[in-house]
Enzyme design. Structure first.
Site, short mmCIF file in Angstrom:
data_model
loop_
_atom_site.label_atom_id
_atom_site.label_comp_id
_atom_site.label_asym_id
_atom_site.label_seq_id
_atom_site.Cartn_x
_atom_site.Cartn_y
_atom_site.Cartn_z
N HIS A 76 40.68 38.05 28.71
CA HIS A 76 40.13 37.88 30.06
C HIS A 76 38.61 37.99 30.15
O HIS A 76 38.01 37.49 31.07
CB HIS A 76 40.80 38.86 31.05
CG HIS A 76 40.22 40.24 31.05
ND1 HIS A 76 40.72 41.25 30.28
CD2 HIS A 76 39.19 40.78 31.73
CE1 HIS A 76 40.03 42.35 30.48
NE2 HIS A 76 39.08 42.10 31.36
N GLU A 80 33.50 35.19 30.07
CA GLU A 80 32.43 35.83 30.83
C GLU A 80 31.40 36.50 29.91
O GLU A 80 30.21 36.39 30.13
CB GLU A 80 33.05 36.88 31.79
CG GLU A 80 32.07 37.53 32.75
CD GLU A 80 31.50 36.54 33.77
OE1 GLU A 80 32.00 35.39 33.85
OE2 GLU A 80 30.55 36.92 34.46
N ASP A 81 31.88 37.17 28.87
CA ASP A 81 30.98 38.05 28.10
C ASP A 81 30.65 37.61 26.68
O ASP A 81 29.91 38.29 25.98
CB ASP A 81 31.59 39.46 28.01
CG ASP A 81 31.60 40.15 29.37
OD1 ASP A 81 30.84 39.70 30.24
OD2 ASP A 81 32.38 41.11 29.54
N ASP A 143 42.80 44.65 35.35
CA ASP A 143 41.44 44.83 34.82
C ASP A 143 40.74 45.93 35.62
O ASP A 143 40.16 46.87 35.07
CB ASP A 143 40.70 43.49 34.94
CG ASP A 143 39.24 43.58 34.56
OD1 ASP A 143 38.94 44.24 33.55
OD2 ASP A 143 38.41 42.96 35.26
N ASP A 263 55.27 64.86 55.32
CA ASP A 263 55.97 64.31 54.17
C ASP A 263 55.20 64.56 52.89
O ASP A 263 54.66 63.66 52.31
CB ASP A 263 56.18 62.80 54.29
CG ASP A 263 56.41 62.38 55.70
OD1 ASP A 263 57.34 62.92 56.31
OD2 ASP A 263 55.65 61.53 56.18
MN MN Z 1 37.43 43.31 32.15
#
Ligand code: MN
Length: 737
Positions: A76, A80-81, A143, A263
């Site tokens: 994931h 992006e990285d 994530d 409760d």
């Molecule tokens: Mn992440």
């Protein structure tokens, strides 16, 4: 645990619910991610791969998702990285997995600013809409959960910011998707950073009382289980102390301390079928005293997120109240894993009917209150919010528009003045054409100019929203008012004739107001304009007026009086000579052919010296002076035979008054100190102000009506110029009509 051990643990978890998962692929996803993230470290100092591995673990353990989801979770962060791109992932794994990863990355890129509730709601919807594939949001939530679990390594600012986001965006989405367990954990972790003292207080209290609470739960559980065993109802009973955030919220909302919370304990009884749910309820109510008004049947009436269960609160031994939730295994699955539970069914080859199960997701996301029949048919589309698009304004507000919306729709959604003055548009910093189709997450900026010509007719075809179309129509309606009045009037007169009436029957100050009231218009021109535009019909107008006319006809005496009044002004025509001579002005106004007559300035258009003007002989109030461009002095009114002889030439004399009252209307983007800048502009121009009325619109605009006194048109124009220079001011007009 070493990284390899963690990976083996992940495989084991997957195997426990999905033995036929594609383990070769999953392993190569893990190895590829490990290679991509090589050398990267988390804030904790650990190798980065720990994070995607943990996210995949959550996706498997909490949500039991399919192989594609696990691979996407492992990958994931690579787009992006790391240098990896969509194409690489698509080639090495599959286009679907690449889309999932890209989808998660897109959500990561969204910037949130703390906003009011309505904005938060739009942000949540935007996130869902951008997800397209529901698995994207499920991975994104996983994530976020892992990031929240490891938040201790971040700076205090980042902790607060991420916790707020989690509390406002991700926890509510988890709730809507029916994933209670993840929602609880997200809330508790956020609370830990948002109110560390409050959180710690609850946690330590719960810890201190743990033995006491455990004993209570064991005892209560045994009581229930014994009775169910006797009755031969197969069951699973769980007891738990409510999670810290739910206790916190109750303490806060009800202003109570921990001991007073109703409760604190919740028991769950899971049975095989719906019938047994009600049997268990009977048993529980038999052993313990139910607390009135606390029974809820969510089996008969499920919650909007599909949740089904019976809820009751009873008084336990030692006077400790507790909640009992009773449901079937199926219902339980949905309540724990929500939409993910459905996803799991689909993956196990029970795809048929899965779409039906998604309906509620869409419905509840759209509207917590449920939906009507039309909406229901709509919701059969799997694509969530397929008919909506969510975009940002330059300052981070979310605008919700219909799918296919263009910059035109966006501009009119902001304000009609923005639409009418639009000369260009930028999307994500680039100039685009007016028919550019907006996408979720776009940042849209409208370029306006005071000199804009206004909308073109093509815009009506380009615009997707009714709002934009109706505002454009409105603009043309106003622009074409003269034309509409002429057409409307012709239609109205033809209809009158058809009914054997004439304009004469209608006119007269004693009749007209009453008649206009019947058709709910203030002036005849307004009514004509409406007829001309199609907003009203001549038939309706005449038929509504007819009754009133009949009533009037009976009052003969009054009619005669009216006739006398109508004849009266004719006398004024006599002094008019063929060669107009200059006469003494009255209030700076020279009335052609009339000496010493009473002059007043109409309130509708407040003329000032320099304006082109025209006079109207009123009944009993002298000459009323209008601007030539005032709708009340429109050409067709002046040509009206019924008013003939009453319009009269007037002009400005040389001896005008010191000042004249007039009104300006300013439309501006609302902001701090706007009124201050307006007052400053007025005071530098030495304007005498007799009143300012300012109001803000819901969509962030301010409309100020400024009553001033000016010497002449020249002074007024310099004031208008000055006001136009104020930042945020969109238009300055002189109201008329
Ligand atoms: Mn992440």
């Amino acid at each position: 645990m070493t990284i390899q051990e963690q990976y083996s643990h992940l495989e084991k978890t997957i195997r426990s619910y999905n033995p036929s998962a594609d383990f070769d692929h999953i392993r190569s996803a893990f190895e590829y991610a490990d290679k991509c993230h090589e050398g990267q470290k988390r804030k904790s100092g650990e190798p980065y791969i720990i994070h995607p591995l943990a996210v995949a673990q959550i996706v498997a353990e909490e949500l039991k998702l399919d192989s594609e989801s696990i691979e996407a979770a492992l990958l994931h962060d690579v787009i992006e990285d790391t240098p990896a791109e969509h194409a690489d992932v698509a080639r090495l794994f599959s286009p679907t997995i690449a889309d999932l990863v890209e989808g998660v990355s897109k959500l990561t890129r969204i910037q949130y600013a703390t906003k009011e509730d309505e904005q938060m709601e739009n942000l949540r919807k935007m996130l869902i809409a951008m997800s397209k594939d529901i698995r994207v949001i499920l991975i994104k939530i996983s994530d976020r959960l892992h990031n929240m679990r490891t938040m201790e390594y971040q700076s205090p600012e980042k902790q607060k910011q991420k916790s707020l986001e989690t509390m406002e965006i991700y926890a509510p989405i988890s709730h809507r998707l029916g994933m209670q367990r993840m929602k609880w954990e997200l809330e508790d972790l956020s609370l830990k950073y948002l109110d560390p003292v409050g959180y710690q207080e609850i946690v330590s209290r719960l810890e201190a009382k743990k033995t006491e609470y455990d004993m209570f739960m064991q005892k209560t559980r045994a009581q229930v289980e014994t009775r169910l065993d006797e009755l031969g109802i197969s069951h699973l009973v769980y007891g738990r102390v409510k999670h810290p955030y739910s206790i916190y919220r109750k303490m806060f909302n009800q202003n109570k301390n921990l001991d007073e919370i109703f409760d604190l304990f919740a028991f769950r009884v899971i049975v095989d079928n719906v019938g047994d749910c009600y049997n268990v309820l009977g048993v529980v109510h038999d052993i313990f005293t139910p607390i009135l008004g606390r029974f809820k049947d969510y089996i008969g009436t499920p919650k909007p997120n599909g949740y089904q269960s019976l809820h009751t609160t009873v008084m336990g031994t030692d006077g400790i109240p507790f909640e009992v939730q009773i449901r079937t295994r199926d219902m339980h699955e949905v309540s724990e894993y929500g939409v993910a539970a459905h996803w799991k069914y689909k993956q196990n080859g029970q795809g048929a009917g899965a779409e039906g199960k998604y309906e509620w997701v869409r419905r509840l996301l759209e509207n917590q209150e449920g939906a009507d029949a039309e909406e229901f048919i709509h919701s059969l589309k799997i694509d969530m919010f397929a008919d909506e698009v969510f975009v940002f304004t330059p300052n981070g507000d979310v605008q919700n528009l219909p799918a296919g919306a263009t910059p035109i729709d966006f501009a009119y959604a902001i304000h009609s003045a923005v639409g009418n003055r639009m000369v260009g548009a930028k999307v994500n910093g680039r100039i685009v054409t007016f028919d550019h189709v907006l996408k979720n997450g776009d940042i849209v900026e409208i370029l306006t100019s005071k000199g804009a010509k206004g909308p073109s007719r093509d815009w009506m075809k380009i615009a997707k929203s009714n709002e934009a179309r109706s505002k454009i129509r409105q603009w043309f309606k106003k622009e074409r008012r003269d034309e509409n009045i002429v057409n409307g009037r012709a239609a109205f007169e033809a209809e009158l004739k058809h009914c054997g009436l004439s304009m004469k029957d209608l006119l007269g100050p004693d009749r007209l107001p009453g008649l206009l009231k019947k058709v709910t218009y203030t002036t005849l021109d307004d009514m004509y304009a409406a007829i001309g535009y199609g907003g009203f019909t001549a038939q309706k107008a005449v038929s509504r007026m007819q009754g009133e006319l009949q009533r009037i006809a009976k009052q003969q005496a009054e009619k005669q009086a009216l006739e006398a009044l109508e004849n009266a002004p004719k006398a004024e025509e006599q002094p008019r000579s063929s060669a107009p001579k200059q006469v003494k002005s009255e209030q700076g106004i020279i009335v052609e052919g009339l000496d010493n007559c009473l002059v007043k300035f109409s309130k509708c258009c407040t003329p000032v010296p320099g304006d082109e003007i025209v006079g109207f002989i009123t009944r009993g109030y002298g000459v009323s002076v209008h601007r030539s461009d005032c709708p009340n002095a429109a050409p067709e009114r002046r040509a009206d035979p019924a008013l003939s002889g009453r319009w009269i030439k007037v002009s400005w004399g040389s001896d005008t008054n010191e000042s004249y009252p007039t009104t300006l209307e300013v439309v501006a983007k609302d902001r701090m100190n706007l009124l201050l800048d307006v007052s400053a502009a007025l005071s530098t121009t030495k304007t005498f102000v007799s009143g300012i009325h300012c109001r803000s619109t819901d969509d962030g605009f301010a409309i100020a009506r400024i009553e001033i006194r000016v010497r002449d048109g020249e002074q007024m124009h310099s004031i208008i110029n000055k006001l136009n220079q104020i930042s945020g001011v969109l238009q300055v007009t002189r109201p008329s009509g």
